[in-house]
Design a protein around this motif. Structure first.
Motif, short mmCIF file in Angstrom:
data_model
loop_
_atom_site.label_atom_id
_atom_site.label_comp_id
_atom_site.label_asym_id
_atom_site.label_seq_id
_atom_site.Cartn_x
_atom_site.Cartn_y
_atom_site.Cartn_z
N ARG B 10 5.48 6.18 -26.57
CA ARG B 10 5.59 6.57 -25.16
C ARG B 10 5.74 5.31 -24.32
O ARG B 10 5.22 4.25 -24.67
N THR B 11 6.46 5.45 -23.21
CA THR B 11 6.66 4.33 -22.30
C THR B 11 5.74 4.44 -21.09
O THR B 11 5.53 5.54 -20.57
N PHE B 46 16.83 -4.39 -26.48
CA PHE B 46 16.87 -4.00 -25.08
C PHE B 46 17.51 -5.07 -24.19
O PHE B 46 17.27 -5.10 -22.98
N LYS B 88 11.11 5.71 -18.36
CA LYS B 88 10.48 6.68 -19.27
C LYS B 88 11.29 6.91 -20.53
O LYS B 88 10.75 7.26 -21.58
N SER B 89 12.62 6.73 -20.45
CA SER B 89 13.48 7.05 -21.58
C SER B 89 13.57 5.90 -22.59
O SER B 89 14.19 6.05 -23.64
N LEU B 90 12.94 4.76 -22.31
CA LEU B 90 13.08 3.61 -23.22
C LEU B 90 12.45 3.88 -24.59
O LEU B 90 12.97 3.42 -25.62
N SER B 92 12.34 6.59 -26.31
CA SER B 92 13.23 7.39 -27.16
C SER B 92 14.33 6.52 -27.76
O SER B 92 14.73 6.72 -28.92
N ALA B 93 14.81 5.55 -27.00
CA ALA B 93 15.85 4.65 -27.52
C ALA B 93 15.29 3.82 -28.67
O ALA B 93 15.93 3.67 -29.72
#
Lengths: 450, 101
Positions: B10-11, B46, B88-90, B92-93
């Protein structure tokens, strides 16, 4: 060994109320906490207070209190919340008025103040801003608010004075939980190990459903039952500070070692040094164990003496953000969207529109991750539709308006078939963080009674 | 295989700093993940998004790593022009990263 049951009634300012009501009815709680204050929410609340001196508290305060006041009155569940935001005193008065209207008696409402240090701002102008390293005086003329993250002290004092509802402003999130534990168990304020454990309990509760399966589900990998009806967490904490985390059986969601671990690491930096106004908590040696279904035992947190400085959020006006979007569909839509990007960039140069930052995204193609990460999952991008998003930051509103106008002008001057332009301009309130000495803070507690 | 098959994440965000957890499902995978998913690799992964340093912290007893990424949110939630201002989506990447066991 004696235990205290604390429920979480909210994980953010706009959270649902139904799971909190369920917890108060069926959770055998001693306390319920409502954590409703994000970093910049308080600066926005300060702006509201400037317009109307009776406002500046959480907008859902009345909505929530309407549901929970009758439950407080009929039980012995105490409510602790930072819904006071920029104006805990007015919030307490509003709750008193609501109780009076409903004929509720014998309720003592405490307002904790002392976090608002805006009137002292002059003496902090030479302090460095944590985010940028520049001195605070660089943004002096734009400052609108300053609130320190205070600790559990005011909450403990209010509970000692038999308050039923404690409303604070900018209190650190875990302190909402540390306060009642300190009061109930009479721990010493130098008992850093137990303060660290209490902080862990607060950290696990403060985001509401994030520890009960909310923000966890990922079908095929992480299954969560009845997520639509996800329950809020209950922490049962014993005198030693060990925690059992659970939820109501009938509520949706899940409490597992995995959900607890995700929340434990959430929004922390060095796990051995989690800084709060109460303690430097150490989560690095925490262990979790599932003792039965939806019951997770957490132990091993500890702590060290606090730093003696309070992190303070200074709100300041920071210009404007414009977001303008347009859609392209059908074959070649990505190429047409890219042509529009080129047009917008050239128009900005040509008109000399002064912006500080520009972001151009192809939604559905590369808007979240940039080109290289996005291309990992989609090597040959052939979308049937793409939404082009142009976002820019500017110090003047007229520059933001100009960007919006340029995107709208793509309707007649741009590539084929562009549709659905939406333009949104926001004035921004940003946060600069500084560290101020603890000795500058004067905690006060005032009471309203019915 | 993808990291997602053996770990979850989780981010979180604070100011302009993003933190991404990597938590193994089975404690037996922790050492392998620790060896493979280094701060350098995450920084490289990233690079288009994270402009500052990446520091890795370890929580060995729960099988978790915490990557703290500086200057990762385009100025932070109030100033960012990103569609996902909190980042928030980091997580998942990162879960799509390849790992060799």
């Amino acid at each position: 060994m004696r235990t205290i049951r604390i429920g979480a009634g909210a994980g953010y300012a706009g959270d649902r109320i139904e799971p909190a009501v369920e917890l108060m009815k069926k959770g055998h709680l001693d306390y319920i906490i409502f954590e409703c204050l994000a970093e910049r929410t308080i600066a926005l609340a300060q702006q509201e207070k400037l317009k109307d001196s009776d406002k500046g508290y959480n907008r859902l305060l009345e909505y929530r209190m309407d549901k929970i006041l009758p439950l407080c009155a009929g039980s012995h569940i105490k409510v602790i919340t930072n819904m006071g935001a920029a104006n805990p005193l007015s919030a307490a008065k509003a709750v008193k008025a609501m109780a009076q209207e409903r004929g509720i008696r014998n309720l003592k409402i405490a307002a904790v103040t002392g976090d608002d240090v805006y009137s002292n701002i002059e003496q902090y102008l030479d302090l460095p801003v944590m985010e940028t390293g520049e001195k605070l005086k660089e943004i002096q003329t734009h400052i609108i608010s300053a609130n320190a993250y205070i600790g559990m002290e005011g909450i403990v004092r209010a509970l000692k004075e038999d308050a039923d509802i404690v409303i604070t402003g900018r209190v650190s999130d875990p302190s909402l939980t540390v306060g009642p534990l300190m009061y109930e168990f009479g721990w010493e304020i130098t008992d850093y190990e137990r303060l660290g454990k209490a902080t862990a309990a607060g950290h696990l509760l403060e985001c509401g459903a994030q520890v009960t399966g909310g923000y966890f589900a990922d079908p095929g990998y992480k299954e969560v039952e009845d997520l639509w009806n996800v329950g809020f967490p209950i922490a049962e904490i014993n005198e030693d500070g060990d925690i059992t985390l659970t939820k109501l059986d009938e509520a949706g969601g899940v409490v597992s070692t995995s959900t607890v671990k995700e929340q434990l690491v959430y929004e922390i930096h060095d796990p051995a040094r989690y800084l709060t106004p109460d303690v430097i908590a150490d989560f690095s040696q925490i262990e979790v164990e599932e003792t039965s279904s939806d019951h997770v035992f957490v132990k091993g947190a500890s702590g060290k003496k606090k730093s003696g400085f309070y992190k303070t959020s200074v709100g300041y006006k920071d210009g404007f953000i414009v977001e303008a979007e347009i859609s392209y569909g059908g074959s070649g839509c990505l190429n047409r969207a890219k042509l529009s990007e080129e047009i917008i960039r050239k128009r900005i140069d040509h008109r000399d529109i002064k912006i500080q930052d520009l972001s151009i995204d192809f939604i559905g193609v590369s808007s979240l991750y940039g080109e290289s990460i996005s291309s990992l999952s989609s090597e040959n991008i052939t979308p049937s539709e793409v939404r082009l998003r142009i976002a820019a930051r500017s110090s003047e509103e007229k520059e933001a308006l100009a960007i919006g106008q340029e995107v709208e002008a793509l309707y007649t001057n741009g590539p084929a078939g562009g549709g659905g332009v939406r333009v949104n301009i926001q004035d921004i309130v940003s946060i600069a963080s500084i560290l101020i000495p603890e000795s500058d803070i004067q905690i006060d507690v005032e009471y309203e009674e019915v | 295989m993808k990291l997602k098959e053996i770990a979850h994440s989780r981010t979180g965000d604070k100011g302009n700093i993003s933190n991404v957890s990597v938590i193994v499902y089975e404690m037996g995978d922790y050492e392998k993940v620790k060896k493979s998913i280094t701060a350098e690799r995450v920084k490289e992964f990233f690079q288009e998004i994270v402009k500052g340093d990446v520091i890795r912290y370890e929580l060995p007893k729960i099988g978790a790593l915490n990557f703290v990424m500086d200057n990762a949110l385009g100025g932070g939630v109030t100033r960012s022009l990103s569609l996902d201002r909190h980042g928030k989506s980091l997580s998942s990447a990162l879960m799509d990263m390849e790992i060799v066991l």
